[in-house]
Design a protein around this motif. Structure first.
Motif, mmCIF file in Angstrom:
data_model
loop_
_atom_site.group_PDB
_atom_site.id
_atom_site.type_symbol
_atom_site.label_atom_id
_atom_site.label_comp_id
_atom_site.label_asym_id
_atom_site.label_seq_id
_atom_site.Cartn_x
_atom_site.Cartn_y
_atom_site.Cartn_z
ATOM 1 N N PRO A 103 0.846 -1.199 0.000
ATOM 2 C CA PRO A 103 0.000 0.000 0.000
ATOM 3 C C PRO A 103 0.878 1.244 0.000
ATOM 4 C CG PRO A 103 -0.404 -1.375 1.954
ATOM 5 C CD PRO A 103 0.668 -2.006 1.158
ATOM 6 N N THR A 104 0.310 2.328 -0.502
ATOM 7 C CA THR A 104 1.076 3.569 -0.573
ATOM 8 C C THR A 104 1.235 4.165 0.814
ATOM 9 O OG1 THR A 104 -0.934 4.791 -0.983
ATOM 10 C CG2 THR A 104 0.329 4.131 -2.908
ATOM 11 N N GLY A 105 2.397 4.694 1.128
ATOM 12 C CA GLY A 105 2.675 5.319 2.409
ATOM 13 C C GLY A 105 2.947 4.305 3.521
ATOM 14 N N TRP A 106 2.873 3.094 3.197
ATOM 15 C CA TRP A 106 3.120 2.057 4.209
ATOM 16 C C TRP A 106 4.325 1.250 3.788
ATOM 17 C CZ3 TRP A 106 2.582 -3.402 3.991
ATOM 18 C CH2 TRP A 106 2.634 -4.039 5.242
ATOM 19 N N ARG A 107 5.179 0.957 4.765
ATOM 20 C CA ARG A 107 6.401 0.209 4.439
ATOM 21 C C ARG A 107 6.153 -1.267 4.728
ATOM 22 N NH1 ARG A 107 12.207 1.327 7.064
ATOM 23 N NH2 ARG A 107 13.001 -0.692 6.508
ATOM 24 N N ALA A 108 6.352 -2.084 3.739
ATOM 25 C CA ALA A 108 6.090 -3.516 3.873
ATOM 26 C C ALA A 108 7.218 -4.191 4.638
ATOM 27 C CB ALA A 108 5.961 -4.137 2.489
ATOM 28 N N PRO A 109 6.907 -5.196 5.432
ATOM 29 C CA PRO A 109 7.965 -5.951 6.101
ATOM 30 C C PRO A 109 8.801 -6.712 5.086
ATOM 31 C CG PRO A 109 5.857 -7.028 6.434
ATOM 32 C CD PRO A 109 5.586 -5.734 5.722
ATOM 33 N N ALA A 110 9.966 -7.085 5.497
ATOM 34 C CA ALA A 110 10.854 -7.836 4.597
ATOM 35 C C ALA A 110 10.187 -9.159 4.253
ATOM 36 C CB ALA A 110 12.187 -8.077 5.273
ATOM 37 N N PRO A 111 10.333 -9.591 3.017
ATOM 38 C CA PRO A 111 9.687 -10.836 2.615
ATOM 39 C C PRO A 111 10.334 -12.026 3.314
ATOM 40 C CG PRO A 111 11.090 -10.033 0.862
ATOM 41 C CD PRO A 111 11.084 -8.981 1.942
ATOM 42 N N ARG A 112 9.529 -12.991 3.645
ATOM 43 C CA ARG A 112 10.035 -14.219 4.268
ATOM 44 C C ARG A 112 10.579 -15.132 3.186
ATOM 45 N NH1 ARG A 112 5.778 -16.135 8.826
ATOM 46 N NH2 ARG A 112 6.003 -14.310 10.153
ATOM 47 N N PRO A 113 11.666 -15.814 3.500
ATOM 48 C CA PRO A 113 12.192 -16.730 2.482
ATOM 49 C C PRO A 113 11.287 -17.957 2.346
ATOM 50 C CG PRO A 113 13.530 -16.794 4.463
ATOM 51 C CD PRO A 113 12.508 -15.724 4.656
ATOM 52 N N ALA A 114 11.231 -18.462 1.150
ATOM 53 C CA ALA A 114 10.453 -19.680 0.889
ATOM 54 C C ALA A 114 11.311 -20.889 1.223
ATOM 55 C CB ALA A 114 10.026 -19.718 -0.564
ATOM 56 N N LEU A 115 10.677 -21.940 1.652
ATOM 57 C CA LEU A 115 11.377 -23.163 2.038
ATOM 58 C C LEU A 115 11.300 -24.144 0.885
ATOM 59 C CD1 LEU A 115 12.795 -24.451 4.454
ATOM 60 C CD2 LEU A 115 10.600 -25.365 5.144
ATOM 61 N N ARG A 116 12.470 -24.571 0.421
ATOM 62 C CA ARG A 116 12.521 -25.557 -0.655
ATOM 63 C C ARG A 116 13.157 -26.817 -0.122
ATOM 64 N NH1 ARG A 116 15.958 -24.105 -5.493
ATOM 65 N NH2 ARG A 116 17.191 -23.170 -3.864
ATOM 66 N N VAL A 117 12.667 -27.968 -0.477
ATOM 67 C CA VAL A 117 13.216 -29.246 -0.055
ATOM 68 C C VAL A 117 14.245 -29.683 -1.083
ATOM 69 C CG1 VAL A 117 12.704 -31.665 0.415
ATOM 70 C CG2 VAL A 117 11.099 -29.890 1.114
ATOM 71 N N VAL A 118 15.430 -30.035 -0.590
ATOM 72 C CA VAL A 118 16.505 -30.487 -1.453
ATOM 73 C C VAL A 118 16.791 -31.941 -1.097
ATOM 74 C CG1 VAL A 118 18.908 -30.136 -2.122
ATOM 75 C CG2 VAL A 118 17.466 -28.192 -1.563
ATOM 76 N N GLU A 119 16.807 -32.794 -2.046
ATOM 77 C CA GLU A 119 17.056 -34.208 -1.802
ATOM 78 C C GLU A 119 18.541 -34.430 -1.507
ATOM 79 O OE1 GLU A 119 14.799 -36.558 -1.582
ATOM 80 O OE2 GLU A 119 13.246 -35.082 -1.953
ATOM 81 N N GLY A 120 18.837 -35.427 -0.686
ATOM 82 C CA GLY A 120 20.216 -35.769 -0.387
ATOM 83 C C GLY A 120 20.450 -35.786 1.108
ATOM 84 N N GLY A 121 21.698 -35.956 1.516
ATOM 85 C CA GLY A 121 22.021 -36.017 2.932
ATOM 86 C C GLY A 121 21.864 -37.438 3.455
ATOM 87 N N LEU A 122 22.261 -37.645 4.684
ATOM 88 C CA LEU A 122 22.185 -38.977 5.275
ATOM 89 C C LEU A 122 21.138 -38.995 6.372
ATOM 90 C CD1 LEU A 122 25.973 -39.875 5.578
ATOM 91 C CD2 LEU A 122 24.352 -40.684 3.876
ATOM 92 N N SER A 123 20.486 -40.097 6.491
ATOM 93 C CA SER A 123 19.477 -40.257 7.534
ATOM 94 C C SER A 123 20.176 -40.528 8.865
ATOM 95 C CB SER A 123 18.560 -41.424 7.190
ATOM 96 O OG SER A 123 19.281 -42.641 7.289
#
Length: 138
Positions: free
Chosen positions: A15-35
């Protein structure tokens, strides 16, 4: 499985005259790693190595303390020796030293062996008025 954060584009206009909060990062799932099940042997080996290092440090520390105690025992004063042979008990007066007591018993001759014997028996104990000191005759 692992997750990575990445910034997502803002979908709503601010909106005009209003400062928006910083955007939140999106969470992406990446395959790999060890259980956790696959990492169990690694954790066991790490714990074993940590225990072995701890035991080694404790054993070396105990040996160092024991060696330091042996050095301190060698540096400590020897146990008082007893004077062998015939002796005379002399009472110390004001201003007397072991040398004057030895000279009182042996007016002539070398009194060093008698003084050394008295020092060996008494150690570093000071001489006070009224002390009874054993002085060797021979």
């Amino acid at each position: 499985m692992a997750a990575v954060l990445s910034p997502a584009p803002s979908l709503r206009p601010a909106p005009t005259g209003w400062r928006a909060p910083a955007p939140r990062p999106a969470l992406r799932v990446v395959e790999g790693g060890l259980s956790p099940r696959a990492m169990a042997p690694v954790y066991r080996r790490r714990r074993l190595v940590a225990v072995l290092v701890l035991v080694t440090v404790l054993v070396v520390g105990a040996q160092l303390l024991q060696a330091a105690g042996g050095v301190a025992a060698r540096w400590s004063a020897p146990a008082p020796a007893t004077i062998e042979g015939p002796t005379v008990v002399v009472e110390a007066d004001a201003g007397d030293t072991l040398w004057t007591l030895a000279r009182r018993v042996r007016p002539a001759g070398d009194v060093r062996p008698a003084v050394e014997a008295m020092l060996a028996e008494r150690g570093d104990a000071g001489l006070e008025v009224g002390d009874r000191v054993r002085v060797p005759l021979g």
